[in-house]
Design a protein around this motif. Sequence first.
Motif, PDB file in Angstrom:
ATOM      1  N   TYR A 181      80.576   1.185  53.707  1.00 48.61           N
ATOM      2  CA  TYR A 181      80.693   2.489  54.370  1.00 48.61           C
ATOM      3  C   TYR A 181      81.977   2.572  55.192  1.00 48.61           C
ATOM      4  CZ  TYR A 181      79.138   6.734  56.744  1.00 48.61           C
ATOM      5  OH  TYR A 181      79.033   8.013  57.228  1.00 48.61           O
ATOM      6  N   GLU A 182      82.305   1.505  55.910  1.00 51.44           N
ATOM      7  CA  GLU A 182      83.539   1.495  56.691  1.00 51.44           C
ATOM      8  C   GLU A 182      84.748   1.696  55.780  1.00 51.44           C
ATOM      9  OE1 GLU A 182      86.259  -1.433  59.481  1.00 51.44           O
ATOM     10  OE2 GLU A 182      85.059  -2.224  57.841  1.00 51.44           O
ATOM     11  N   LYS A 183      84.805   0.979  54.677  1.00 50.15           N
ATOM     12  CA  LYS A 183      85.926   1.108  53.741  1.00 50.15           C
ATOM     13  C   LYS A 183      85.989   2.523  53.162  1.00 50.15           C
ATOM     14  CE  LYS A 183      86.266  -3.741  52.464  1.00 50.15           C
ATOM     15  NZ  LYS A 183      87.568  -4.021  53.022  1.00 50.15           N
ATOM     16  N   LYS A 184      84.837   3.093  52.881  1.00 48.49           N
ATOM     17  CA  LYS A 184      84.775   4.465  52.367  1.00 48.49           C
ATOM     18  C   LYS A 184      85.373   5.439  53.378  1.00 48.49           C
ATOM     19  CE  LYS A 184      81.142   7.801  51.360  1.00 48.49           C
ATOM     20  NZ  LYS A 184      79.716   7.942  51.051  1.00 48.49           N
ATOM     21  N   LEU A 185      84.939   5.326  54.642  1.00 48.96           N
ATOM     22  CA  LEU A 185      85.455   6.224  55.681  1.00 48.96           C
ATOM     23  C   LEU A 185      86.950   6.043  55.898  1.00 48.96           C
ATOM     24  CD1 LEU A 185      82.734   6.240  58.489  1.00 48.96           C
ATOM     25  CD2 LEU A 185      83.038   7.830  56.597  1.00 48.96           C
ATOM     26  N   LYS A 186      87.429   4.818  55.829  1.00 50.36           N
ATOM     27  CA  LYS A 186      88.856   4.571  56.015  1.00 50.36           C
ATOM     28  C   LYS A 186      89.699   5.264  54.957  1.00 50.36           C
ATOM     29  CE  LYS A 186      88.837   0.413  58.765  1.00 50.36           C
ATOM     30  NZ  LYS A 186      89.551  -0.789  59.076  1.00 50.36           N
ATOM     31  N   GLY A 187      89.109   5.523  53.789  1.00 44.88           N
ATOM     32  CA  GLY A 187      89.822   6.218  52.727  1.00 44.88           C
ATOM     33  C   GLY A 187      89.762   7.736  52.827  1.00 44.88           C
ATOM     34  N   TRP A 188      88.994   8.240  53.770  1.00 42.20           N
ATOM     35  CA  TRP A 188      88.835   9.680  53.925  1.00 42.20           C
ATOM     36  C   TRP A 188      90.019  10.298  54.648  1.00 42.20           C
ATOM     37  CZ3 TRP A 188      83.221  11.189  55.707  1.00 42.20           C
ATOM     38  CH2 TRP A 188      82.323  10.902  54.665  1.00 42.20           C
ATOM     39  N   SER A 189      90.225  11.577  54.401  1.00 43.98           N
ATOM     40  CA  SER A 189      91.242  12.340  55.125  1.00 43.98           C
ATOM     41  C   SER A 189      90.773  12.575  56.561  1.00 43.98           C
ATOM     42  CB  SER A 189      91.466  13.692  54.449  1.00 43.98           C
ATOM     43  OG  SER A 189      90.310  14.511  54.602  1.00 43.98           O
ATOM     44  N   ARG A 190      91.710  12.953  57.388  1.00 42.36           N
ATOM     45  CA  ARG A 190      91.388  13.282  58.777  1.00 42.36           C
ATOM     46  C   ARG A 190      90.377  14.434  58.843  1.00 42.36           C
ATOM     47  NH1 ARG A 190      92.591  12.912  63.828  1.00 42.36           N
ATOM     48  NH2 ARG A 190      92.567  14.729  65.167  1.00 42.36           N
ATOM     49  N   LEU A 191      90.571  15.437  57.975  1.00 46.98           N
ATOM     50  CA  LEU A 191      89.656  16.588  57.969  1.00 46.98           C
ATOM     51  C   LEU A 191      88.226  16.177  57.627  1.00 46.98           C
ATOM     52  CD1 LEU A 191      91.756  19.423  56.294  1.00 46.98           C
ATOM     53  CD2 LEU A 191      90.939  19.319  58.653  1.00 46.98           C
ATOM     54  N   LYS A 192      88.076  15.268  56.656  1.00 45.68           N
ATOM     55  CA  LYS A 192      86.735  14.803  56.301  1.00 45.68           C
ATOM     56  C   LYS A 192      86.105  14.035  57.457  1.00 45.68           C
ATOM     57  CE  LYS A 192      85.701  13.236  52.172  1.00 45.68           C
ATOM     58  NZ  LYS A 192      85.764  12.503  50.879  1.00 45.68           N
TER      59      LYS A 192
END
Length: 104
Positions: free
Chosen positions: A64-75
């Motif tokens: 989950y952490e790795k997934k969030l790190k790949g998200w845009s700022r808006l997401k």
Amino acid sequence: MDQYLVYILRCHDGSFYTGFTNDLERRLNEHNIGANFNCYTFKRRPLELLFIQKFEDVIQAIVYEKKLKGWSRLKKQSLVDGDFDRLKILAECRNATHHKYKPE
């Protein structure tokens, strides 16, 4: 049973930092005192805790952490705000080759 946490901090410069820990109080203290000179947050203090997600499985937390790190700022902002409708829109594929955009 152990508990693992994925968290999002807002840095003084407005950027987000996403991290993972099994001891949130200790980890936030390390961020706030600048315990690690090489850490992204070192020059971006003070910090504000915006989001926490708890996990009982360490692997799920890391994924989950790795997934969030790949998200845009808006997401990330949508997640922090609890705006799941906006998050869903931002998560949609906008690629011209996506099946949604191909004529039938």
